[in-house]
Design a protein around this motif. Structure first.
Motif, PDB file in Angstrom:
ATOM      1  N   GLY A  49       0.764  -1.100   0.070  1.00 35.89           N
ATOM      2  CA  GLY A  49      -0.025   0.042  -0.089  1.00 35.89           C
ATOM      3  C   GLY A  49       0.712   1.249  -0.154  1.00 35.89           C
ATOM      4  O   GLY A  49       0.409   2.360  -0.528  1.00 35.89           O
ATOM      5  N   VAL A  50       1.861   1.178   0.718  1.00 37.22           N
ATOM      6  CA  VAL A  50       2.830   2.398   0.839  1.00 37.22           C
ATOM      7  C   VAL A  50       3.473   2.659  -0.387  1.00 37.22           C
ATOM      8  O   VAL A  50       3.670   3.865  -0.740  1.00 37.22           O
ATOM      9  CB  VAL A  50       3.868   2.265   2.295  1.00 37.22           C
ATOM     10  N   ILE A  51       3.932   1.647  -0.964  1.00 40.57           N
ATOM     11  CA  ILE A  51       4.639   1.835  -2.380  1.00 40.57           C
ATOM     12  C   ILE A  51       3.774   2.402  -3.364  1.00 40.57           C
ATOM     13  O   ILE A  51       4.126   3.228  -4.137  1.00 40.57           O
ATOM     14  CB  ILE A  51       5.219   0.433  -2.891  1.00 40.57           C
ATOM     15  N   VAL A  52       2.429   1.828  -3.779  1.00 43.79           N
ATOM     16  CA  VAL A  52       1.606   2.567  -4.212  1.00 43.79           C
ATOM     17  C   VAL A  52       1.390   3.933  -4.112  1.00 43.79           C
ATOM     18  O   VAL A  52       1.432   4.954  -4.852  1.00 43.79           O
ATOM     19  CB  VAL A  52       0.090   1.682  -4.617  1.00 43.79           C
ATOM     20  N   GLY A  53       1.137   4.210  -2.749  1.00 43.32           N
ATOM     21  CA  GLY A  53       0.786   5.599  -2.287  1.00 43.32           C
ATOM     22  C   GLY A  53       2.072   6.502  -2.465  1.00 43.32           C
ATOM     23  O   GLY A  53       1.684   7.765  -3.154  1.00 43.32           O
ATOM     24  N   ALA A  54       3.213   6.051  -2.448  1.00 37.55           N
ATOM     25  CA  ALA A  54       4.338   6.690  -3.071  1.00 37.55           C
ATOM     26  C   ALA A  54       4.180   7.098  -4.466  1.00 37.55           C
ATOM     27  O   ALA A  54       4.711   8.480  -4.967  1.00 37.55           O
ATOM     28  CB  ALA A  54       5.621   6.110  -2.591  1.00 37.55           C
ATOM     29  N   ALA A  55       3.931   6.324  -5.307  1.00 34.94           N
ATOM     30  CA  ALA A  55       3.982   6.380  -6.717  1.00 34.94           C
ATOM     31  C   ALA A  55       2.915   7.477  -7.177  1.00 34.94           C
ATOM     32  O   ALA A  55       3.033   8.141  -8.392  1.00 34.94           O
ATOM     33  CB  ALA A  55       3.841   5.175  -7.545  1.00 34.94           C
TER      34      ALA A  55
END
Length: 428
Positions: free
Chosen positions: A388-394
């Motif tokens: 979730g945090v990876i997609v949020g960063a992108a």
């Protein structure tokens, strides 16, 4: 019920950071368990302090060992295992699977239970194998938590056949305690290929460090000779699987992230990130300073079999969801039995953010798509939170991913949310 939602920060510019990661959960819990059955006191240096490792320390203490977790280095003094005990497995598969073979050495009755979801995770093969080696186990035929190991102070051991296609932990569990059995243990696997073989390699390497004789020359067979488990101090490596979201941050932001103290040689599955990220277009350099990853202008998709490194699937899936070309992740049907059904969960949550994802029996496929913000449920699974945090960063500044129950990351990384937020410039 109100959800506990955490807005994941955006990487609005290339992220340039150097990070030091907590120790490996897999190494810490194996080191603790071997220390508890060794021939004298020892120390686990730079032990990971997390929910899973504290549960392991608590389990071994309940059996009769002394585990001092007050400092950075944890001192362990073995048993004797002579009393009745209760073991809380929480959501730790290593506690649920690794401790019962040790509990079989106790002269007391040791009961096991954990969080509600743990009652659905597979353990029956281990219990059946222990019965075949002479253990008495009461589980009312469930082959699942809760159960009780009714110890007699020793275990015969010998040869046992089981199907470990659901988890490599089934094999490691028996090997770790096997030297203390009267006849040792000779484990034969039958069935589909064993997943996550690097974790078995880790177990074998650590046993040999303790002076235990292990024969793994034949495929699908591991034999541990009976004998002493020598007391050894272990220095715990950084948790390389926990590096996945940080290195992914370089990949999605076009920045550079260095992870300090990356080992030149390791049995950790997370070391596969080097090859995976390079294949997706990143520049990857391993040197004396650590592992450095620089993200590309455009992240490429990947077609890869992750069977041996299934724990990396959530982070890799998140990268595939934002990649510019199609991806296919294969060979990971076994991760349906991890903290949650990770394939179904990833398909639902990434799809809910707009990803063009197709769920298969043993993997996921992705086509390029424009993602948007929304709620990302974690199912109490720390690896889902990482995705979730990876997609949020992108995503751009006008689209936010709200990660539900970010605190689940404490399973292997205390204060992950605070650490992650600190990597972004001026509050984002």
């Amino acid at each position: 019920m109100t959800l506990d939602l955490w807005p994941a920060p955006h990487a609005l510019a290339p992220v340039e950071v150097v990070v030091s990661l907590p120790g490996s959960k897999s190494l810490t819990n194996r080191a603790l368990l071997l220390a508890s059955i060794a021939d004298g006191p020892s120390t686990v240096v730079r032990a990971l302090r997390s929910r899973d490792t504290l549960l392991m320390a608590g389990a071994l203490s309940a059996l009769g060992s002394t585990v001092d977790t007050s400092g950075t280095d944890w001192a362990v003094t073995p048993g004797p295992f002579t009393r009745d005990a209760q073991v809380d497995c929480g959501l730790a598969g290593t506690v649920m699977r690794f401790v019962p073979p040790v509990a079989a050495l106790s002269s007391g009755s040791v009961s096991f239970d954990g969080d509600p979801h743990m009652r659905t995770r597979p353990i029956g093969e281990v219990l059946g194998a222990l019965r075949g080696l002479g253990a008495v186990i009461a589980d009312d035929g469930r082959g699942a938590l809760p159960f009780t190991v009714c110890g007699t102070g020793a275990l015969r051991g010998g040869t046992v056949t089981l199907d470990a296609s659901a988890s490599s932990q089934f094999i490691s569990a028996l090997l770790l305690a096997g030297a203390r059995y009267e006849q040792g243990v000779d484990v034969r696997h039958v069935g589909k290929p064993v997943p996550s073989l690097p974790h078995i390699d880790m177990t074998v390497a650590m046993l040999r460090e303790h002076g235990v004789e292990v024969d793994d020359a034949d495929a699908n067979r591991w034999a541990v000779a009976p004998g002493t488990v020598r007391a050894v101090d272990h220095v715990i490596e950084p948790d390389l699987s926990n590096a996945a979201p940080f290195l992914a941050l370089a990949a999605v932001s076009g920045g550079t992230v260095r992870v300090r103290d990356w080992p030149a040689e390791t049995t950790q599955a997370g070391d596969a990130l080097r090859d995976i990220l390079q294949r997706m277009g990143c520049v990857v350099v391993l040197d004396a300073e650590g592992l450095t990853v620089t993200g590309p202008e455009q992240l490429e998709g990947i077609d890869i079999d992750l069977h041996d490194v299934g724990e990396l699937t959530p982070a890799v899936a998140a990268l595939c969801a934002v990649a510019a070309s199609p991806s296919h992740l294969r060979g990971v049907g076994h991760i349906r039995h991890h903290e949650t059904d990770r394939l179904a969960a990833l398909a639902a949550e990434l799809g809910g953010l707009g990803a063009a994802v197709t769920e298969h029996p043993d993997g996921l496929s992705f086509a390029p798509a424009s993602l948007h913000g929304g709620v990302f449920h974690t199912y109490g699974d720390h690896r889902m939170a990482h995705a979730g945090v990876i997609v949020g960063a992108a995503l751009g500044a006008d689209e936010t991913v709200e990660v539900e129950n970010i605190a689940t990351t404490s399973k292997t990384f205390p204060d992950f949310a605070g650490f992650w937020s600190g990597l972004f410039p001026s509050g984002d």
